[in-house]
Design a protein around this motif. Structure first.
Motif, mmCIF file in Angstrom:
data_model
loop_
_atom_site.group_PDB
_atom_site.id
_atom_site.type_symbol
_atom_site.label_atom_id
_atom_site.label_comp_id
_atom_site.label_asym_id
_atom_site.label_seq_id
_atom_site.Cartn_x
_atom_site.Cartn_y
_atom_site.Cartn_z
ATOM 1 N N HIS A 5 16.473 12.057 -8.547
ATOM 2 C CA HIS A 5 15.111 12.473 -8.927
ATOM 3 C C HIS A 5 14.314 11.254 -9.383
ATOM 4 O O HIS A 5 14.710 10.539 -10.309
ATOM 5 N N THR A 6 13.181 11.021 -8.715
ATOM 6 C CA THR A 6 12.247 9.969 -9.111
ATOM 7 C C THR A 6 10.830 10.517 -8.955
ATOM 8 O O THR A 6 10.622 11.601 -8.414
ATOM 9 N N ALA A 7 9.840 9.782 -9.440
ATOM 10 C CA ALA A 7 8.445 10.261 -9.377
ATOM 11 C C ALA A 7 7.502 9.110 -9.716
ATOM 12 O O ALA A 7 7.932 8.025 -10.122
ATOM 13 N N ASP A 8 6.217 9.364 -9.538
ATOM 14 C CA ASP A 8 5.153 8.458 -9.999
ATOM 15 C C ASP A 8 5.341 7.024 -9.520
ATOM 16 O O ASP A 8 5.344 6.081 -10.299
ATOM 17 N N TRP A 9 5.426 6.889 -8.197
ATOM 18 C CA TRP A 9 5.572 5.557 -7.601
ATOM 19 C C TRP A 9 4.276 4.756 -7.743
ATOM 20 O O TRP A 9 4.312 3.554 -7.905
ATOM 21 N N HIS A 10 3.146 5.409 -7.581
ATOM 22 C CA HIS A 10 1.832 4.771 -7.727
ATOM 23 C C HIS A 10 1.706 3.495 -6.884
ATOM 24 O O HIS A 10 1.295 2.438 -7.375
ATOM 25 N N ILE A 11 2.057 3.643 -5.613
ATOM 26 C CA ILE A 11 1.939 2.500 -4.697
ATOM 27 C C ILE A 11 0.474 2.083 -4.614
ATOM 28 O O ILE A 11 -0.413 2.905 -4.436
ATOM 29 N N GLY A 12 0.222 0.788 -4.729
ATOM 30 C CA GLY A 12 -1.147 0.258 -4.703
ATOM 31 C C GLY A 12 -1.741 0.052 -6.073
ATOM 32 O O GLY A 12 -2.885 -0.396 -6.202
ATOM 33 N N LYS A 13 -0.988 0.350 -7.121
ATOM 34 C CA LYS A 13 -1.474 0.191 -8.493
ATOM 35 C C LYS A 13 -1.780 -1.267 -8.807
ATOM 36 O O LYS A 13 -1.053 -2.175 -8.424
ATOM 37 N N LYS A 14 -2.874 -1.467 -9.525
ATOM 38 C CA LYS A 14 -3.214 -2.796 -10.046
ATOM 39 C C LYS A 14 -3.261 -2.720 -11.555
ATOM 40 O O LYS A 14 -3.821 -1.787 -12.122
ATOM 41 N N LEU A 15 -2.648 -3.692 -12.205
ATOM 42 C CA LEU A 15 -2.642 -3.768 -13.655
ATOM 43 C C LEU A 15 -3.484 -4.958 -14.074
ATOM 44 O O LEU A 15 -3.074 -6.106 -13.897
ATOM 45 N N HIS A 16 -4.695 -4.677 -14.588
ATOM 46 C CA HIS A 16 -5.654 -5.738 -14.934
ATOM 47 C C HIS A 16 -5.844 -6.708 -13.756
ATOM 48 O O HIS A 16 -5.688 -7.925 -13.889
ATOM 49 N N LYS A 17 -6.100 -6.113 -12.582
ATOM 50 C CA LYS A 17 -6.385 -6.845 -11.335
ATOM 51 C C LYS A 17 -5.158 -7.527 -10.728
ATOM 52 O O LYS A 17 -5.275 -8.212 -9.709
ATOM 53 N N GLN A 18 -3.994 -7.354 -11.326
ATOM 54 C CA GLN A 18 -2.755 -7.901 -10.789
ATOM 55 C C GLN A 18 -2.055 -6.803 -9.984
ATOM 56 O O GLN A 18 -1.675 -5.770 -10.535
ATOM 57 N N ASP A 19 -1.904 -6.993 -8.660
ATOM 58 C CA ASP A 19 -1.262 -5.940 -7.870
ATOM 59 C C ASP A 19 0.239 -5.921 -8.151
ATOM 60 O O ASP A 19 0.840 -6.930 -8.540
ATOM 61 N N LEU A 20 0.832 -4.740 -7.956
ATOM 62 C CA LEU A 20 2.246 -4.527 -8.270
ATOM 63 C C LEU A 20 3.068 -4.239 -7.017
ATOM 64 O O LEU A 20 4.107 -3.578 -7.080
ATOM 65 N N THR A 61 1.108 0.776 4.275
ATOM 66 C CA THR A 61 2.162 0.025 4.960
ATOM 67 C C THR A 61 3.429 -0.014 4.118
ATOM 68 O O THR A 61 4.542 0.203 4.625
ATOM 69 N N GLN A 62 3.286 -0.281 2.822
ATOM 70 C CA GLN A 62 4.442 -0.333 1.931
ATOM 71 C C GLN A 62 5.133 1.033 1.840
ATOM 72 O O GLN A 62 6.363 1.116 1.797
ATOM 73 N N TYR A 63 4.354 2.087 1.831
ATOM 74 C CA TYR A 63 4.892 3.459 1.784
ATOM 75 C C TYR A 63 5.767 3.734 3.001
ATOM 76 O O TYR A 63 6.923 4.159 2.874
ATOM 77 N N TYR A 64 5.241 3.466 4.197
ATOM 78 C CA TYR A 64 5.992 3.770 5.413
ATOM 79 C C TYR A 64 7.199 2.844 5.577
ATOM 80 O O TYR A 64 8.255 3.275 6.061
ATOM 81 N N LEU A 68 11.136 4.128 5.853
ATOM 82 C CA LEU A 68 12.071 3.680 6.888
ATOM 83 C C LEU A 68 13.372 3.169 6.277
ATOM 84 O O LEU A 68 14.461 3.434 6.796
ATOM 85 N N LYS A 69 13.266 2.446 5.169
ATOM 86 C CA LYS A 69 14.472 1.957 4.489
ATOM 87 C C LYS A 69 15.327 3.112 3.992
ATOM 88 O O LYS A 69 16.552 3.096 4.123
ATOM 89 N N LEU A 70 14.683 4.137 3.431
ATOM 90 C CA LEU A 70 15.419 5.283 2.913
ATOM 91 C C LEU A 70 15.982 6.145 4.044
ATOM 92 O O LEU A 70 17.096 6.656 3.954
ATOM 93 N N LYS A 71 15.208 6.280 5.115
ATOM 94 C CA LYS A 71 15.649 7.081 6.258
ATOM 95 C C LYS A 71 16.903 6.489 6.890
ATOM 96 O O LYS A 71 17.784 7.215 7.368
ATOM 97 N N SER A 72 17.023 5.177 6.873
ATOM 98 C CA SER A 72 18.178 4.512 7.495
ATOM 99 C C SER A 72 19.490 4.847 6.787
ATOM 100 O O SER A 72 20.567 4.619 7.331
ATOM 101 N N LEU A 73 19.403 5.410 5.559
ATOM 102 C CA LEU A 73 20.600 5.756 4.798
ATOM 103 C C LEU A 73 21.167 7.114 5.194
ATOM 104 O O LEU A 73 22.244 7.497 4.726
ATOM 105 N N GLY A 74 20.431 7.862 6.008
ATOM 106 C CA GLY A 74 20.899 9.170 6.457
ATOM 107 C C GLY A 74 20.768 10.267 5.416
ATOM 108 O O GLY A 74 21.424 11.308 5.516
#
Length: 402
Positions: A5-20, A61-64, A68-74
């Motif tokens: 169980h995981t959550a809240d990935w927030h891909i694309g988040k910037k922290l004070h203009k610093q991308d993560l 792009t990072q999401y997809y 793909l990395k997770l899908k490769s694990l079956g």
């Protein structure tokens, strides 16, 4: 069956203009190893995949690439939408991803049965069913009757959220009565602690539902939205996994984690700590104290450590602004970066007004904070203020959701 169980990935988040982006790449690489080492069968992602409803090209792009990395694990993967996500954007490749054993529920389906996802073993037998509830928007839980007042509106929101979970429990019991049922949700439950990086949802979180409103059918409830990892007090195991990376300085002391369940052992999860890839450092004190703390920084991390400075002096000194700026400009540590600074004076001359307010930039404030400041300037009754706040929050939610 082993579930993560995981959550809240927030891909694309910037922290004070610093991308993560780099932080998330490190997390996904770690997650792949974690899944392999623990022989995980199913991964649940409970909302807020992206930080913005209209994510950038880099974020998508990072999401997809991560999928793909997770899908490769079956493994099998279920992803639900959060209040930051666009249901239509998440659902767009839904049919394609389903062929890869990746199930997407971006928004609540018109037919609730579509939110029930059976999990099968290699022989095709259903071993578990997941009630994948995304963030429930106002349109999902609207009542035909207009609420008479603010309190009635809140109560109807709570009832509407509870109704969705109880309806799915009923459907699961009718169709999959012989197997365990796990629910996913993206909401605010009463009694939990929040961080500054979480947007208000459902009228400023006041519509937070009680644990009892989930009912007693589910074996485990995997929640998202709250970034601090924690458990909701209940007889049923109800947990927020928390965000996998630090999304604000208020989360700098959090031990980030994922949660693992082994259904052979039951439904109490095991917490697996996520390593820290960068430190968020908050430096507070007088000018001399700040100066000394910048000379005694911790060991570097894999990624550049980010620093927030809060300089506090008793007496007002105009020259301190210049001295602090000079100190920051002269700071030269390649593995550290000062991303935010502010000055507070405890004793301020009346003619200077509220120095703290003046030192705050508009970009540092959330929309709700700006609105509250404006409301404080006008004369308005308590009941009227609640109605105005309700209208503002609903408008803000509509804007963010679009």
């Amino acid at each position: 069956m082993k579930i993560l169980h995981t959550a809240d990935w927030h891909i694309g988040k910037k922290l004070h203009k610093q991308d993560l982006f780099s932080d998330f790449d490190y997390f996904i690489d770690w997650l792949v190893k974690c899944i392999q080492e623990n022989k995980i069968d199913l991964v649940l992602v409970s909302g807020d995949v992206f930080d913005l409803a209209n994510p950038s090209h880099e974020a998508k792009t990072q999401y997809y690439q991560s999928l793909l990395k997770l899908k490769s694990l079956g493994i099998q993967l279920i992803i639900t939408g959060g209040n930051h996500d666009s249901p239509s954007m998440l659902n767009a490749p839904k049919k394609l991803l389903a062929e890869m054993n990746i199930h997407i529920i971006g928004g609540m389906p018109e037919n609730p049965i579509e939110a029930l996802i059976p999990i099968t073993d290699q022989t095709g037998n259903v071993k578990l069913v997941v009630a994948a509830v995304p963030y429930l928007r106002n349109t999902d839980i609207q009542h035909q009757e207009i609420a008479k007042n603010y309190e009635e509106r809140l109560e109807r929101l709570k009832q509407g959220i509870s109704l969705h979970f109880n309806n799915l429990a009923k459907l699961a019991k009718e169709k999959y009565s012989s197997v365990p049922c796990i629910a996913m949700g993206h909401l605010f439950a009463k009694g939990v602690s929040t961080s500054e990086s979480e947007r208000d949802i459902q009228i400023g979180n006041q519509a937070g539902i009680e644990a009892s409103q989930f009912g007693d059918y589910f074996n485990y409830i995997a929640l998202g939205h709250i970034h601090q990892p924690q458990q909701v007090k209940s007889n049923t195991p109800i947990y927020y996994s928390g965000s996998p990376i630090q999304l604000s300085f208020s989360e700098r002391k959090d031990q980030k984690r994922v949660l693992m369940l082994d259904t052979k052992q039951g439904f109490q999860p095991i917490s697996i700590p996520i390593p820290s890839f960068r430190k968020l450092i908050k430096i507070k004190g007088s000018f001399e104290s700040v100066k000394n703390q910048l000379k005694t920084l911790p060991e570097p991390s894999k990624l550049k450590n980010l620093i927030e400075i809060e300089l506090t002096e008793k007496a007002y000194q105009p020259s301190l602004t210049f001295k602090l700026n000079e100190l920051i400009e002269g700071f030269n540590e390649p593995k550290f970066e000062i991303v935010k600074h502010r000055i507070y004076f405890e004793e301020v001359q009346n003619q200077l007004g509220d120095t703290e307010a003046k030192s705050q930039q508009l970009e540092e404030l959330q929309a709700k904070e700006v609105f509250d400041k404006k409301l404080n300037e006008v004369k308005i009754g308590v009941k009227e203020r609640k109605l105005v706040e309700l209208a503002f929050t609903e408008l803000l939610n509509e804007i963010e959701e679009s």
